[in-house]
Structure formats: structure tokens, C-alpha cells
Write a protein that holds these residues in place. Structure first.
Motif, PDB file in Angstrom:
ATOM      1  N   THR A  94       0.888  -1.301   0.296  1.00  0.00           N
ATOM      2  CA  THR A  94       0.286   0.139  -0.116  1.00  0.00           C
ATOM      3  C   THR A  94       1.045   1.269  -0.221  1.00  0.00           C
ATOM      4  N   VAL A  95       0.157   2.144  -0.408  1.00  0.00           N
ATOM      5  CA  VAL A  95       0.959   3.634  -0.437  1.00  0.00           C
ATOM      6  C   VAL A  95      -0.202   4.512   0.720  1.00  0.00           C
ATOM      7  N   THR A  96       0.587   5.446   1.015  1.00  0.00           N
ATOM      8  CA  THR A  96       0.165   6.860   1.745  1.00  0.00           C
ATOM      9  C   THR A  96       0.640   8.084   1.108  1.00  0.00           C
ATOM     10  N   VAL A 117      -5.306   3.024  -1.690  1.00  0.00           N
ATOM     11  CA  VAL A 117      -4.157   3.858  -0.891  1.00  0.00           C
ATOM     12  C   VAL A 117      -4.793   4.907  -0.051  1.00  0.00           C
ATOM     13  N   ASN A 118      -3.749   5.211   0.746  1.00  0.00           N
ATOM     14  CA  ASN A 118      -4.090   5.912   1.998  1.00  0.00           C
ATOM     15  C   ASN A 118      -3.953   7.850   1.286  1.00  0.00           C
ATOM     16  N   VAL A 119      -4.867   8.923   1.328  1.00  0.00           N
ATOM     17  CA  VAL A 119      -4.901  10.011   0.506  1.00  0.00           C
ATOM     18  C   VAL A 119      -5.242  11.307   1.878  1.00  0.00           C
ATOM     19  N   SER A 120      -3.743  12.067   2.193  1.00  0.00           N
ATOM     20  CA  SER A 120      -3.849  12.730   2.728  1.00  0.00           C
ATOM     21  C   SER A 120      -5.242  13.899   2.294  1.00  0.00           C
ATOM     22  N   VAL A 121      -6.449  14.592   3.398  1.00  0.00           N
ATOM     23  CA  VAL A 121      -6.815  15.487   2.092  1.00  0.00           C
ATOM     24  C   VAL A 121      -7.591  16.019   3.723  1.00  0.00           C
ATOM     25  N   ASP A 122      -7.329  17.671   4.029  1.00  0.00           N
ATOM     26  CA  ASP A 122      -6.889  17.852   5.493  1.00  0.00           C
ATOM     27  C   ASP A 122      -8.925  18.823   5.586  1.00  0.00           C
ATOM     28  N   ILE A 157      -9.342   8.103   3.144  1.00  0.00           N
ATOM     29  CA  ILE A 157      -8.845   9.890   3.176  1.00  0.00           C
ATOM     30  C   ILE A 157      -7.997   9.870   4.959  1.00  0.00           C
ATOM     31  N   ASN A 158      -7.404  10.330   4.994  1.00  0.00           N
ATOM     32  CA  ASN A 158      -6.358  11.094   6.100  1.00  0.00           C
ATOM     33  C   ASN A 158      -6.642  12.447   6.716  1.00  0.00           C
ATOM     34  N   VAL A 159      -7.007  12.718   7.816  1.00  0.00           N
ATOM     35  CA  VAL A 159      -7.799  14.202   8.223  1.00  0.00           C
ATOM     36  C   VAL A 159      -7.041  14.132   9.154  1.00  0.00           C
ATOM     37  N   MET A 182     -15.630   6.040   0.238  1.00  0.00           N
ATOM     38  CA  MET A 182     -14.164   6.089   0.923  1.00  0.00           C
ATOM     39  C   MET A 182     -13.999   5.771   2.340  1.00  0.00           C
ATOM     40  N   GLY A 183     -13.303   5.238   2.956  1.00  0.00           N
ATOM     41  CA  GLY A 183     -13.084   5.548   4.436  1.00  0.00           C
ATOM     42  C   GLY A 183     -11.927   6.639   4.805  1.00  0.00           C
ATOM     43  N   ILE A 184     -12.740   6.985   6.067  1.00  0.00           N
ATOM     44  CA  ILE A 184     -12.087   8.559   6.335  1.00  0.00           C
ATOM     45  C   ILE A 184     -11.089   7.802   8.017  1.00  0.00           C
ATOM     46  N   THR A 185     -10.219   8.455   8.199  1.00  0.00           N
ATOM     47  CA  THR A 185      -8.927   8.447   9.595  1.00  0.00           C
ATOM     48  C   THR A 185      -8.950   9.404   9.871  1.00  0.00           C
TER      49      THR A 185
END
Ligand code: SAM
Length: 329
Positions: A94-96, A117-122, A157-159, A182-185
Motif C-alpha cells: 500500500t501507499v500513503t 491507497v491512503n490519501v491525506s486531505v485535511d 482519506i486521512n485527515v 471512501m473510508g476516512i481516518t
């Protein structure tokens, strides 16, 4: 690999670069000093080290950074590691990412065997996105997410929850993520490395965020555990999941199954502690994998029981001196 507390180490996170095309305010100062290139492991060395960890029982690999997708030729590493999924040696690659380069790499990531894939979107506000990331362009990230979904990648999504910055937007981020499947963390800011901002200003306990979400959503705890720091709830109204990563208000170490490798080959046995093992020196000293194996075993025998993150309000110092971008988030 089993550590002194009986935890089986099956998850390796690899920071393939400390460089990034964003300068998120909680992560790096704007004028960040990067490591000299000569210190960096080549892609071949990273591949060899990852291969050693896989042989020793790692089943899941996450490439992170810095921004992993800005490292030149990083797809070579993805391709090589992806082959190990085909052979059954690895369960997951996987990738962040911050998503800025996802558009051009999505198809190839799928071809390499990456599925999530984890994508950071704040934030979803373009102006605020620019303020948080300093250099980022929200529309490019959203286009990248779209391309990734079209290619068949599952996105989470990482927030990072930031007081007075994206605090009020978090319920909308949840609605958006879930409506796009999408999941969100949500992540509490961790006091790592010097940044230009004041940590105590940014810190927002997720207990407050959760209480606010509970006024808008019905959340049911799920028993899901990934061996990682997140605790999950299911939102009845949307059917989606929210993860909470709360290093400061909740200790998540008892089930830790992971270690972290930096792009210079330092192995950190705990995200929240300074102790490490220099695998680059070992790797470059010998072609004999047994020597590397022994160094890894010795390092795992030093994996600590837990971390000691605190925000030092009196001296306003980070609890851990190195940046998140060095060990990877
Ligand atoms: N560039 C990639 C990205 O943006 O996801 C990967 C590396 S980044 C260091 C990984 C994650 O760590 C991101 O979600 C980022 O928001 C988070 N992060 C960085 N510094 C942090 C800090 N001090 N506290 C909490 N999360 C942090």
C-alpha cells in the motif's frame, strides 16, 4: 519476528524519501533541510531490505514519506515489491500519499498489485488547503483521487484534526468521503519535529471531535483492529467507517505489529521513540543476507513496550525530535 512482548512483527512501513511537494504546517517548516542524497538508500537497496523483511515474516508493506510518489523512478520499487504479492510472499502493498501525483501513477499502481491507497486531505476548501499545505493544489489532489478510483484503487482519506482550522469541517469531510465510497481516518496532531507553528495551538483532542460528530451521526463501534493505532466506528446514516488515531489521548501500543524504515536505512521500532538501528551500515558492509538478518533480529529485540508522546506545554518542544516525514506517517 517476535518482539520481547510477544508481538509478531508483520508490517513494515518504509519512508522512501523525506522530500515532499507540500509543506503541511503541522509536518514541516517551509524551508525544510532535507537529508543529503548520498545518505539515501538506492531503490535497489530499499528493495533488498524490504525483501529481507518479507523473508523474515513481514506480510504487509506500506510505502510512505515525505511524498513517496515524488521519488524519481519509485515505480521500479513498486514493481519489484508487487511481484512478491504474485508469489504469495506478501499479502499487501500500500501507499500513503498526498495525492498530488496520483493521477499519473494510478494505473501503474494497480498494475503493480496495489489495491488500497491512503490519501491525506485535511480540507475541501481550496484556500484553506493552500494554507495548510502551503504549496498544495486541492483540484489536482481531487483529480488524482478520481483517477485512482477509476483505475480501481480503494481510497481511504486521512485527515489531521487541527484546532480552529478544519475543526468545523470534519462532519462534511466525513459525508464527502462516505458519499464517494471512501473510508476516512481522523488523526490527532503528534508532537514530532520542529515546525514553524505552535503545537499547542494546533492540538485538537479527537474526543472533542467525536463528541461533535455524535451530535450529527449515529456511530457504532466496530470490533475491527488492524494491529495499528486506529479505532473504528460505523456511521449508520452513511454506511461508511471513521477511524480515530489518538496517540495522545489513547495508548495504542499493546497490539503494535509494525516497524518503520527511513530512506537512510534507519529502523525505528516505535514511531514515538528515538531508539533505532542503522541497517544501511550493515547492508553496505556485506552482501551476506545473514548479517542483515541478525541486525534486524537484534533491533526487534529492542522494540519498546510503548511510546511516550506528550505535548510539552512548558517548553513548547516536540516530544520526538524527528519529523513525521522522516519515518513516514
Ligand atoms: N506525503 C504523504 C501524505 O501526505 O500522506 C505521506 C507522508 S505524511 C508524513 C503521512 C501522514 O502523516 C499524513 O496523513 C500527514 O497528514 C500525517 N502527519 C504528518 N505530520 C503529522 C503530525 N505531526 N501529527 C499527525 N499527523 C501527521
Amino acid at each position: 519476528m517476535i518482539d520481547p512482548f510477544g508481538r509478531r512483527i508483520t508490517y513494515l512501513r518504509v519512508s522512501v524519501t523525506d522530500r515532499c511537494d507540500f509543506r503541511c504546517v503541522y509536518c514541516m517548516p517551509e524551508h525544510m533541510t532535507f537529508l543529503p542524497k548520498a545518505d539515501v538508500l538506492s531503490l535497489e537497496e530499499l528493495d533488498r531490505l524490504c525483501g529481507t523483511f518479507i523473508r523474515k515474516g513481514v506480510r504487509k508493506l506500506r510505502l510512505t514519506g515525505g511524498e513517496p510518489l515524488v521519488r524519481r523512478d519509485v515505480m521500479k520499487l513498486f514493481r519489484s515489491l508487487g511481484r512478491r504479492i504474485g508469489t504469495g510472499e506478501l499479502d499487501e502493498l500500500t501507499v500513503t500519499t498526498n495525492g498530488s501525483q496520483l493521477g499519473r501513477h494510478a494505473d501503474e499502481l494497480i498494475a503493480c498489485g496495489v489495491r488500497r491507497v491512503n490519501v491525506s486531505v485535511d480540507t475541501l476548501d481550496a484556500e484553506r488547503f493552500r494554507q495548510i499545505t502551503r504549496w498544495g493544489d486541492l483540484s489536482k489532489v481531487l483529480a488524482g483521487i478520481d483517477a485512482a478510483q477509476k483505475a480501481g484503487l480503494k481510497i481511504k482519506i486521512n485527515v489531521v484534526a487541527l484546532k480552529d482550522v478544519n475543526e468545523r469541517e470534519i462532519p462534511d469531510l466525513v459525508r464527502w468521503a462516505h458519499s464517494c465510497d471512501m473510508g476516512i481516518t481522523l488523526i490527532e496532531t503528534m508532537p514530532m519535529g520542529e515546525v514553524d507553528a505552535d503545537r499547542t495551538d494546533q492540538y485538537l483532542p479527537l474526543s472533542l471531535v467525536k463528541a461533535n460528530l455524535a451530535t450529527q451521526f449515529t456511530m457504532e463501534a466496530t470490533p475491527e483492529r488492524t494491529g495499528g493505532p486506529a479505532r473504528y466506528v460505523r456511521v449508520l446514516e452513511t454506511g461508511g467507517k471513521i477511524g480515530f488515531i489518538t496517540p495522545l489521548t489513547h495508548n495504542f501500543c499493546e497490539s503494535c505489529n509494525r516497524v518503520r524504515l527511513t530512506r537512510t536505512g534507519m529502523l525505528y521500532m516505535c514511531l514515538g521513540q528515538e531508539d533505532s538501528a542503522d541497517l544501511r551500515a550493515v547492508l553496505r558492509s556485506s552482501n551476506d543476507d545473514a548479517v542483515v538478518d541478525a541486525a534486524i533480529d537484534e533491533a526487534i529485540s529492542r522494540k519498546p513496550k510503548g511510546h511516550y508522546f506528550i505535548i510539552d506545554r512548558r517548553h513548547n518542544r516536540p516530544a520526538v525530535a524527528r519529523q513525521m516525514s522522516l519515518t513516514g506517517g
